[in-house]
Motif scaffolding. Structure first.
Motif, PDB file in Angstrom:
ATOM      1  N   GLU B  16     -12.416  -8.000 -13.080  1.00 47.41           N
ATOM      2  CA  GLU B  16     -11.914  -6.755 -12.468  1.00 47.41           C
ATOM      3  C   GLU B  16     -12.162  -5.560 -13.368  1.00 47.41           C
ATOM      4  N   ARG B  19     -15.598  -4.445 -12.896  1.00 44.82           N
ATOM      5  CA  ARG B  19     -15.767  -3.798 -11.593  1.00 44.82           C
ATOM      6  C   ARG B  19     -15.285  -2.351 -11.628  1.00 44.82           C
ATOM      7  N   GLU B  23     -17.501   0.972 -10.990  1.00 51.03           N
ATOM      8  CA  GLU B  23     -17.096   1.937  -9.958  1.00 51.03           C
ATOM      9  C   GLU B  23     -16.940   3.332 -10.544  1.00 51.03           C
ATOM     10  N   VAL B  48     -20.134 -11.051 -12.893  1.00 51.16           N
ATOM     11  CA  VAL B  48     -20.383  -9.709 -13.440  1.00 51.16           C
ATOM     12  C   VAL B  48     -21.885  -9.403 -13.388  1.00 51.16           C
ATOM     13  N   MET B  51     -22.662  -8.145  -9.990  1.00 50.81           N
ATOM     14  CA  MET B  51     -22.114  -6.788  -9.841  1.00 50.81           C
ATOM     15  C   MET B  51     -23.013  -5.763 -10.551  1.00 50.81           C
TER      16      MET B  51
END
Lengths: 65, 209
Positions: B16, B19, B23, B48, B51
């Motif tokens: 998280e 992320r 973002e 990851v 991502m």
């Protein structure tokens, strides 16, 4: 015009990062490039203009240039 | 340039945290998972990595060269007690970015000669993120390291790490530091995504000439 690449002066006529990357023989992957401290992701290289005095940091495996 | 180093807090898991950084516009992620099992690291690294690919971000794994061999991140970061650079290079090949941790100019010189591609230099100040800490450098410590690098013609990107806040960025950039690595200052903010955006803007507003 002159730009600095990893604090070394480089003479170039490249108007964008993609052209400069070709001049510097940068690999297409495994690389992080920042122009004036902003990391530019690979697909954005063509849209990233290069101007006299710009400062580039290139982090890549095989160092040259 | 800004590197985000993952951290696990009461609010966020390692994945998280990555992320949130992505973002917020960060395009350089180091997956660092101390005190985790290889299985946990492997699973997180896969996640990851995908991502980072989606965001065209550079993905570095801390320490775990064997896992990196399987996952194929852009590179690894090796601490002072981790595998030597040369051995990691043998395993990962010429195309891997290999970063190393330095606390002194001698460390920087050794890493440079060993073929490291960037240096994580610190700690800048005391931080709770990292347990076994070397002596803190402060601005003066970085000034001395950078000036010795110039004297010895050692040109390798240096990223400052360790308890750095937004107020330190201009001072560090002025010294010729190429980037900063952040972790807890982002995750402890009320809104980590906005905090990352803000920090990236500050780092960008400093044109390193």
């Amino acid at each position: 015009m002159k730009v600095t690449v990893n604090n070394r002066e480089v003479e170039t006529t490249a108007s964008n990062l993609l052209l400069l990357s070709q001049q510097l023989n940068l690999p297409p992957a495994g690389i992080a490039v920042a122009v004036n401290n902003r990391i530019i992701s690979r697909p954005q290289w063509e849209n990233c203009p290069i101007a006299h005095g710009d400062s580039l940091i290139i982090i890549k495996a095989v160092c040259g240039g | 340039m800004v590197q985000f180093i993952t951290h696990c807090t009461g609010r966020y898991s390692y994945v998280e945290s990555a992320r949130l950084a992505l973002e917020g516009g960060c395009r350089w992620i180091q997956l660092r998972m101390k005190n985790s099992t290889p299985e946990e690291i492997y699973a997180a690294a896969k996640e990851v990595k995908s991502m980072c690919e989606k965001h065209h971000a550079t993905f570095i794994i801390d320490d775990c060269v064997e896992i990196a061999k399987d996952i194929h991140p852009d590179g690894v970061h090796l601490g002072k007690l981790d595998m030597p650079i040369g051995k990691a290079r043998e395993i990962l090949g010429e195309k891997a970015i290999i970063g190393g941790t330095a606390n002194t100019f001698e460390d920087v010189e050794n890493l440079y000669r060993a073929g490291a591609n960037y240096i994580g230099c610190g700690p800048f100040r005391y931080t709770t993120t990292k347990a076994n800490l070397s002596p803190i450098l402060g601005i003066e410590g970085y000034r001395q390291i950078i000036s010795k690098m110039k004297e010895n013609n050692i040109a390798i990107p240096v990223v400052a790490i360790g308890g750095i806040t937004e107020h330190d960025i201009p001072n560090l950039m002025e010294l010729g530091i190429d980037g900063i690595a952040l972790s807890s200052s982002i995750l402890n903010a009320d809104n980590p995504v906005e905090e990352m955006k803000r920090i990236i803007k500050i780092a960008q507003s400093w044109k390193n000439l």
